[in-house]
Enzyme design. Structure first.
Site, PDB file in Angstrom:
ATOM      1  N   GLY A 159     -42.585 -70.466  46.894  1.00  0.00           N
ATOM      2  CA  GLY A 159     -43.521 -70.615  45.797  1.00  0.00           C
ATOM      3  C   GLY A 159     -43.498 -69.452  44.841  1.00  0.00           C
ATOM      4  O   GLY A 159     -44.291 -69.416  43.884  1.00  0.00           O
ATOM      5  N   ASP A 160     -42.632 -68.483  45.089  1.00  0.00           N
ATOM      6  CA  ASP A 160     -42.489 -67.322  44.207  1.00  0.00           C
ATOM      7  C   ASP A 160     -41.028 -66.906  44.242  1.00  0.00           C
ATOM      8  O   ASP A 160     -40.165 -67.696  44.605  1.00  0.00           O
ATOM      9  CB  ASP A 160     -43.444 -66.207  44.642  1.00  0.00           C
ATOM     10  CG  ASP A 160     -43.919 -65.331  43.486  1.00  0.00           C
ATOM     11  OD1 ASP A 160     -43.077 -64.983  42.631  1.00  0.00           O
ATOM     12  OD2 ASP A 160     -45.105 -64.996  43.425  1.00  0.00           O
ATOM     13  N   ASP A 161     -40.722 -65.659  43.878  1.00  0.00           N
ATOM     14  CA  ASP A 161     -39.323 -65.221  43.840  1.00  0.00           C
ATOM     15  C   ASP A 161     -38.688 -65.320  45.226  1.00  0.00           C
ATOM     16  O   ASP A 161     -39.285 -64.913  46.222  1.00  0.00           O
ATOM     17  CB  ASP A 161     -39.249 -63.778  43.346  1.00  0.00           C
ATOM     18  CG  ASP A 161     -39.869 -63.612  41.964  1.00  0.00           C
ATOM     19  OD1 ASP A 161     -39.624 -64.468  41.097  1.00  0.00           O
ATOM     20  OD2 ASP A 161     -40.620 -62.623  41.765  1.00  0.00           O
ATOM     21  N   SER A 194     -36.738 -72.470  43.870  1.00  0.00           N
ATOM     22  CA  SER A 194     -38.053 -71.963  43.468  1.00  0.00           C
ATOM     23  C   SER A 194     -38.342 -72.404  42.034  1.00  0.00           C
ATOM     24  O   SER A 194     -38.013 -71.693  41.080  1.00  0.00           O
ATOM     25  CB  SER A 194     -38.109 -70.433  43.588  1.00  0.00           C
ATOM     26  OG  SER A 194     -39.400 -69.969  43.243  1.00  0.00           O
TER      27      SER A 194
END
Length: 464
Positions: A251-253, A284
């Site tokens: 959900g992020d990098d 992502s």
């Protein structure tokens, strides 16, 4: 080097015998072998210390008890703790030096959702506050500090952070302390994290910080693509890090290289340097395959990435910084990227404006220079590039060569949006912006041919 088989050792400490009656009986695991930076002389199994693998009983005390007793073997060849098949519910626990935590196939560590099993920690000195909340943070599920020679590995056993409890609290603004990470190792040397499946971290998954000589290999990391701040691997103020053969859905990098936040990172002054990333696959949709920053105030230098793949990801390699960060991002080399369904291929942001507090120095300008990208292919792309420097602090030395970008049906008319940057390009389509003119020399953008020290470290073959 092949580690010769060792006889089983009975781990006998009076306190263990008194409570458990018998401990660490001789075990054989049918010749299971695994690669590690170092092998161990002694072995024990979690059940020898009262572990119950029913998915309901808390094993926090069992993990702590086992590791405390195995720490006595640090000066005698070290010890490994084997987590057998089963569901092992636990809160946070700390590792020790000269130690291996090994998850067998079928072993599942489940993170407790009882906050009383997560001790609080002070804020990180290079951050000055917690990322979610200013007043401290929870310990990670698996934690260690001031360690030497620690291995977390397995036969693709699984660690599930059961993060939904924490994600809901964060989204409802109910977090009083920063959410726990799944694995965090601080102030340590010789770290290996490998051959595991990591699921649903409350926040970041793997966070080595203020450490050196780190190998991260063969991890499968998965969280829902809408889960908040579930970065995959975040080397932070670290030296000599090797990340290989990892698959990350986040959900992020997927990977975020960091080194401290604004005035706190500048004061702490510990850069991240000498990082190699290879054979990474990332999904992502809202973040980057590899991010540099945004917390980069201690500096990031000599990051190399090769043979990397992004699918349905917001950007390939993104540099994130802002006025007040100070520090630098320099000598960055990326080659061999395969990109499929991307919003951006190249993205540099000079206005990533989150700050720990109002004490940042507006004169602390970041230095972004020596950024080299080569041999990229990308399809179904919305924007080729968004390169945004800082007025009166232009980002320089950007080199891009041998890049073929094929656009999506929703492509934007302005493909290269460039401000306050300078550099050169060669053999790039679509045609880059005027601030990155065609390079007349015959050579492509550079990529180092020397080996980093961490690449020279060969793993041993160890056995249970």
């Amino acid at each position: 080097m092949k580690h010769s088989p060792k006889p089983c050792y009975v781990i006998g400490v009076i306190s263990v015998v008194v409570i458990l009656g018998s401990v660490a009986e001789c075990r054989r695991f049918n010749g299971i072998e695994y690669p590690a930076i170092n092998c161990r002389k002694h072995s024990a199994v979690l059940t020898d210390f009262g572990g119950v693998g029913d998915g309901k009983t808390s094993n926090t005390k069992a993990f702590k008890y086992a590791i405390s007793n195995l720490s006595h073997y640090a000066s005698d060849g070290g010890a490994q703790l084997v987590v057998p098949p089963g569901k092992w519910l636990t809160g946070s626990f700390n590792l020790t030096s000269y130690f291996t935590l090994f998850l067998q196939k079928g072993a599942l560590i489940l993170a407790s959702q009882d906050e009383s099993e997560w001790p609080p920690l002070p804020v990180l000195p290079s951050y000055g506050r917690g990322r979610d909340a200013p007043d401290g943070r929870f310990s990670s599920l698996i934690f260690g500090t001031n360690l030497t020679d620690v291995v977390i590995t397995g036969a693709n056993g699984t660690i599930d952070g059961q993060g939904s409890y924490w994600w809901t609290k964060f989204k409802q603004n109910q977090t009083k302390l920063t959410r726990p990470y799944l694995i965090e190792i601080m102030y340590s040397n010789q770290i290996q994290i490998s051959n595991l499946t990591l699921l649903n971290s409350p926040s970041w998954f793997v966070h080595p910080i203020y450490s050196s000589n780190i190998i991260i290999q063969g991890l499968t990391i998965v969280a829902p693509v809408d889960s908040p701040n579930t970065d995959g691997i975040n080397p932070d103020s670290c030296r000599n890090t090797r990340i290989e053969d990892c698959y990350i859905v986040s959900g992020d990098d997927c990977i975020a290289v960091k080194s401290g936040w604004d005035e706190y990172g500048i004061k702490f002054g510990k850069p991240t340097e000498h990082v190699i990333i290879r054979r990474l696959t990332c999904i992502s949709p809202d973040s980057a395959m590899i991010a540099l920053g945004s917390e980069m105030s201690g500096g990031i230098r000599d990051m190399r990435a090769e043979d990397i793949t992004a699918i349905n990801t917001q950007s390939a390699v993104r540099i994130k910084t802002a006025i007040g960060r100070g520090g630098y991002v320099k000598d960055i080399f990326v080659k061999g990227a395969q990109l499929h369904t991307m919003k951006y291929v190249f993205w540099i942001t000079g206005s990533y404006g989150s700050h720990p507090d109002n004490g940042f120095d507006p004169n602390a300008l970041p230095q972004i220079t020596g950024i080299n990208y080569r041999d990229f292919t990308a399809d179904n792309v919305t924007y080729s590039a968004r390169l945004e420097g800082i007025s009166k602090d232009p980002f320089s030395g950007i080199c891009i060569s041998n890049v073929d970008i094929r656009l999506s049906q929703e492509k934007k008319k302005l493909q290269w949006n460039c401000t306050d940057v300078s550099g050169v390009t060669k053999n790039v389509t679509p045609q880059p912006c005027d601030l990155l003119p065609l390079k007349t020399e015959a050579h492509d953008c550079p990529y180092p041919t020397d080996k980093l020290p961490i690449d020279r470290l060969q793993l041993q073959t160890c056995s249970l």
